[in-house]
Design a protein around this motif. Structure first.
Motif, PDB file in Angstrom:
ATOM      1  N   LEU A  68       0.822  -1.206   0.000  1.00  0.00           N
ATOM      2  CA  LEU A  68       0.000   0.000   0.000  1.00  0.00           C
ATOM      3  C   LEU A  68       0.859   1.259   0.000  1.00  0.00           C
ATOM      4  O   LEU A  68       0.360   2.348  -0.231  1.00  0.00           O
ATOM      5  N   ALA A  69       2.154   1.120   0.245  1.00  0.00           N
ATOM      6  CA  ALA A  69       3.072   2.262   0.222  1.00  0.00           C
ATOM      7  C   ALA A  69       3.681   2.434  -1.168  1.00  0.00           C
ATOM      8  O   ALA A  69       4.822   2.846  -1.303  1.00  0.00           O
ATOM      9  N   ASN A  70       2.927   2.132  -2.188  1.00  0.00           N
ATOM     10  CA  ASN A  70       3.372   2.258  -3.572  1.00  0.00           C
ATOM     11  C   ASN A  70       2.667   3.469  -4.193  1.00  0.00           C
ATOM     12  O   ASN A  70       1.495   3.391  -4.548  1.00  0.00           O
ATOM     13  N   PRO A  71       3.371   4.606  -4.323  1.00  0.00           N
ATOM     14  CA  PRO A  71       2.713   5.803  -4.862  1.00  0.00           C
ATOM     15  C   PRO A  71       2.192   5.624  -6.287  1.00  0.00           C
ATOM     16  O   PRO A  71       1.176   6.210  -6.654  1.00  0.00           O
ATOM     17  N   ALA A  72       2.870   4.819  -7.086  1.00  0.00           N
ATOM     18  CA  ALA A  72       2.416   4.597  -8.463  1.00  0.00           C
ATOM     19  C   ALA A  72       1.063   3.884  -8.475  1.00  0.00           C
ATOM     20  O   ALA A  72       0.206   4.168  -9.319  1.00  0.00           O
ATOM     21  N   LEU A  73       0.866   2.961  -7.562  1.00  0.00           N
ATOM     22  CA  LEU A  73      -0.404   2.243  -7.465  1.00  0.00           C
ATOM     23  C   LEU A  73      -1.538   3.207  -7.125  1.00  0.00           C
ATOM     24  O   LEU A  73      -2.597   3.187  -7.750  1.00  0.00           O
ATOM     25  N   TRP A  74      -1.311   4.096  -6.153  1.00  0.00           N
ATOM     26  CA  TRP A  74      -2.345   5.050  -5.767  1.00  0.00           C
ATOM     27  C   TRP A  74      -2.604   6.068  -6.876  1.00  0.00           C
ATOM     28  O   TRP A  74      -3.746   6.478  -7.093  1.00  0.00           O
ATOM     29  N   GLY A  75      -1.550   6.460  -7.592  1.00  0.00           N
ATOM     30  CA  GLY A  75      -1.733   7.365  -8.728  1.00  0.00           C
ATOM     31  C   GLY A  75      -2.552   6.725  -9.829  1.00  0.00           C
ATOM     32  O   GLY A  75      -3.421   7.361 -10.432  1.00  0.00           O
ATOM     33  N   MET A  76      -2.278   5.439 -10.094  1.00  0.00           N
ATOM     34  CA  MET A  76      -3.034   4.711 -11.110  1.00  0.00           C
ATOM     35  C   MET A  76      -4.506   4.581 -10.701  1.00  0.00           C
ATOM     36  O   MET A  76      -5.406   4.787 -11.517  1.00  0.00           O
ATOM     37  N   LEU A  77      -4.741   4.264  -9.435  1.00  0.00           N
ATOM     38  CA  LEU A  77      -6.118   4.121  -8.960  1.00  0.00           C
ATOM     39  C   LEU A  77      -6.863   5.456  -8.999  1.00  0.00           C
ATOM     40  O   LEU A  77      -8.046   5.508  -9.364  1.00  0.00           O
ATOM     41  N   ALA A  78      -6.175   6.543  -8.646  1.00  0.00           N
ATOM     42  CA  ALA A  78      -6.804   7.869  -8.708  1.00  0.00           C
ATOM     43  C   ALA A  78      -7.150   8.235 -10.152  1.00  0.00           C
ATOM     44  O   ALA A  78      -8.229   8.757 -10.427  1.00  0.00           O
ATOM     45  N   THR A  79      -6.245   7.923 -11.072  1.00  0.00           N
ATOM     46  CA  THR A  79      -6.502   8.194 -12.488  1.00  0.00           C
ATOM     47  C   THR A  79      -7.713   7.415 -12.974  1.00  0.00           C
ATOM     48  O   THR A  79      -8.590   7.962 -13.656  1.00  0.00           O
ATOM     49  N   ALA A  80      -7.776   6.142 -12.621  1.00  0.00           N
ATOM     50  CA  ALA A  80      -8.900   5.304 -13.049  1.00  0.00           C
ATOM     51  C   ALA A  80     -10.219   5.810 -12.466  1.00  0.00           C
ATOM     52  O   ALA A  80     -11.241   5.848 -13.167  1.00  0.00           O
ATOM     53  N   LEU A  81     -10.200   6.226 -11.205  1.00  0.00           N
ATOM     54  CA  LEU A  81     -11.417   6.722 -10.563  1.00  0.00           C
ATOM     55  C   LEU A  81     -11.916   8.010 -11.224  1.00  0.00           C
ATOM     56  O   LEU A  81     -13.108   8.132 -11.552  1.00  0.00           O
ATOM     57  N   ILE A  82     -11.017   8.952 -11.440  1.00  0.00           N
ATOM     58  CA  ILE A  82     -11.415  10.220 -12.068  1.00  0.00           C
ATOM     59  C   ILE A  82     -11.905   9.973 -13.492  1.00  0.00           C
ATOM     60  O   ILE A  82     -12.896  10.544 -13.937  1.00  0.00           O
ATOM     61  N   MET A  83     -11.217   9.100 -14.210  1.00  0.00           N
ATOM     62  CA  MET A  83     -11.623   8.811 -15.589  1.00  0.00           C
ATOM     63  C   MET A  83     -13.002   8.152 -15.617  1.00  0.00           C
ATOM     64  O   MET A  83     -13.840   8.478 -16.471  1.00  0.00           O
ATOM     65  N   ALA A  84     -13.262   7.246 -14.689  1.00  0.00           N
ATOM     66  CA  ALA A  84     -14.558   6.562 -14.647  1.00  0.00           C
ATOM     67  C   ALA A  84     -15.686   7.525 -14.300  1.00  0.00           C
ATOM     68  O   ALA A  84     -16.796   7.398 -14.829  1.00  0.00           O
ATOM     69  N   ARG A  85     -15.402   8.501 -13.443  1.00  0.00           N
ATOM     70  CA  ARG A  85     -16.455   9.412 -13.017  1.00  0.00           C
ATOM     71  C   ARG A  85     -16.684  10.580 -13.970  1.00  0.00           C
ATOM     72  O   ARG A  85     -17.815  11.009 -14.166  1.00  0.00           O
ATOM     73  N   THR A  86     -15.593  11.119 -14.536  1.00  0.00           N
ATOM     74  CA  THR A  86     -15.740  12.339 -15.332  1.00  0.00           C
ATOM     75  C   THR A  86     -15.572  12.132 -16.829  1.00  0.00           C
ATOM     76  O   THR A  86     -16.006  12.967 -17.616  1.00  0.00           O
ATOM     77  N   ARG A  87     -14.869  11.076 -17.240  1.00  0.00           N
ATOM     78  CA  ARG A  87     -14.555  10.814 -18.650  1.00  0.00           C
ATOM     79  C   ARG A  87     -13.703  11.940 -19.247  1.00  0.00           C
ATOM     80  O   ARG A  87     -13.744  12.191 -20.440  1.00  0.00           O
ATOM     81  N   LEU A  89      -9.999  12.953 -19.824  1.00  0.00           N
ATOM     82  CA  LEU A  89      -8.668  12.367 -19.819  1.00  0.00           C
ATOM     83  C   LEU A  89      -7.632  13.257 -19.154  1.00  0.00           C
ATOM     84  O   LEU A  89      -6.863  12.797 -18.307  1.00  0.00           O
ATOM     85  N   MET A  90      -7.585  14.520 -19.520  1.00  0.00           N
ATOM     86  CA  MET A  90      -6.564  15.411 -18.960  1.00  0.00           C
ATOM     87  C   MET A  90      -6.746  15.594 -17.455  1.00  0.00           C
ATOM     88  O   MET A  90      -5.770  15.658 -16.711  1.00  0.00           O
ATOM     89  N   ALA A  91      -7.980  15.677 -16.999  1.00  0.00           N
ATOM     90  CA  ALA A  91      -8.229  15.795 -15.562  1.00  0.00           C
ATOM     91  C   ALA A  91      -7.775  14.531 -14.841  1.00  0.00           C
ATOM     92  O   ALA A  91      -7.159  14.603 -13.770  1.00  0.00           O
ATOM     93  N   ALA A  92      -8.046  13.387 -15.426  1.00  0.00           N
ATOM     94  CA  ALA A  92      -7.648  12.122 -14.806  1.00  0.00           C
ATOM     95  C   ALA A  92      -6.135  12.013 -14.724  1.00  0.00           C
ATOM     96  O   ALA A  92      -5.581  11.610 -13.688  1.00  0.00           O
ATOM     97  N   ILE A  93      -5.450  12.381 -15.800  1.00  0.00           N
ATOM     98  CA  ILE A  93      -3.982  12.327 -15.795  1.00  0.00           C
ATOM     99  C   ILE A  93      -3.421  13.301 -14.763  1.00  0.00           C
ATOM    100  O   ILE A  93      -2.500  12.960 -14.005  1.00  0.00           O
ATOM    101  N   ALA A  94      -3.963  14.512 -14.714  1.00  0.00           N
ATOM    102  CA  ALA A  94      -3.473  15.517 -13.763  1.00  0.00           C
ATOM    103  C   ALA A  94      -3.651  15.059 -12.324  1.00  0.00           C
ATOM    104  O   ALA A  94      -2.728  15.172 -11.507  1.00  0.00           O
ATOM    105  N   VAL A  95      -4.816  14.524 -12.003  1.00  0.00           N
ATOM    106  CA  VAL A  95      -5.068  14.052 -10.634  1.00  0.00           C
ATOM    107  C   VAL A  95      -4.167  12.859 -10.309  1.00  0.00           C
ATOM    108  O   VAL A  95      -3.573  12.790  -9.222  1.00  0.00           O
TER     109      VAL A  95
END
Length: 109
Positions: A68-87, A89-95
């Protein structure tokens, strides 16, 4: 794996990649492909991106990073969540990048 096997594998991958690309340039070819094949081809970019990103996120220079101390994993999950909710792309990548860099700075990874 021997050098001839590696060369043969690379040539095979090149033939498959080139063959798939050529299909789009043959006039009327897309219309002749069965509907199931056309539907499956729509998922190719997602599958390729996943195959590139997941090993980079879950495997580091010292081995697998199933923690759980893997920042890349949390970044990937945040990107997927934002992309799923807002569609968006740039916002998902930025977050995702923001989450990744903040956690990396906090955890010193």
């Amino acid at each position: 794996m021997s050098i001839p096997e590696i060369v043969l594998m690379l040539l095979g991958m090149a033939v498959v990649t080139y063959g798939l690309r050529v299909l789009g340039f043959i006039p009327g070819m897309a219309a002749r492909l069965p509907a199931k094949v056309q539907q499956a081809l729509a998922f190719v970019p997602v599958a390729v991106l996943t195959a590139i990103v997941l090993p980079e996120v879950l495997h580091g220079p010292t081995g697998w990073r199933w923690t759980l101390a893997n920042p890349a994993l949390w970044g990937m999950l945040a990107t997927a969540l934002i992309m799923a909710r807002t569609r968006r792309l740039m916002a998902a990548i930025a977050v995702g990048m923001l989450v990744f860099y903040l956690l990396r700075a906090l955890w010193g990874a």
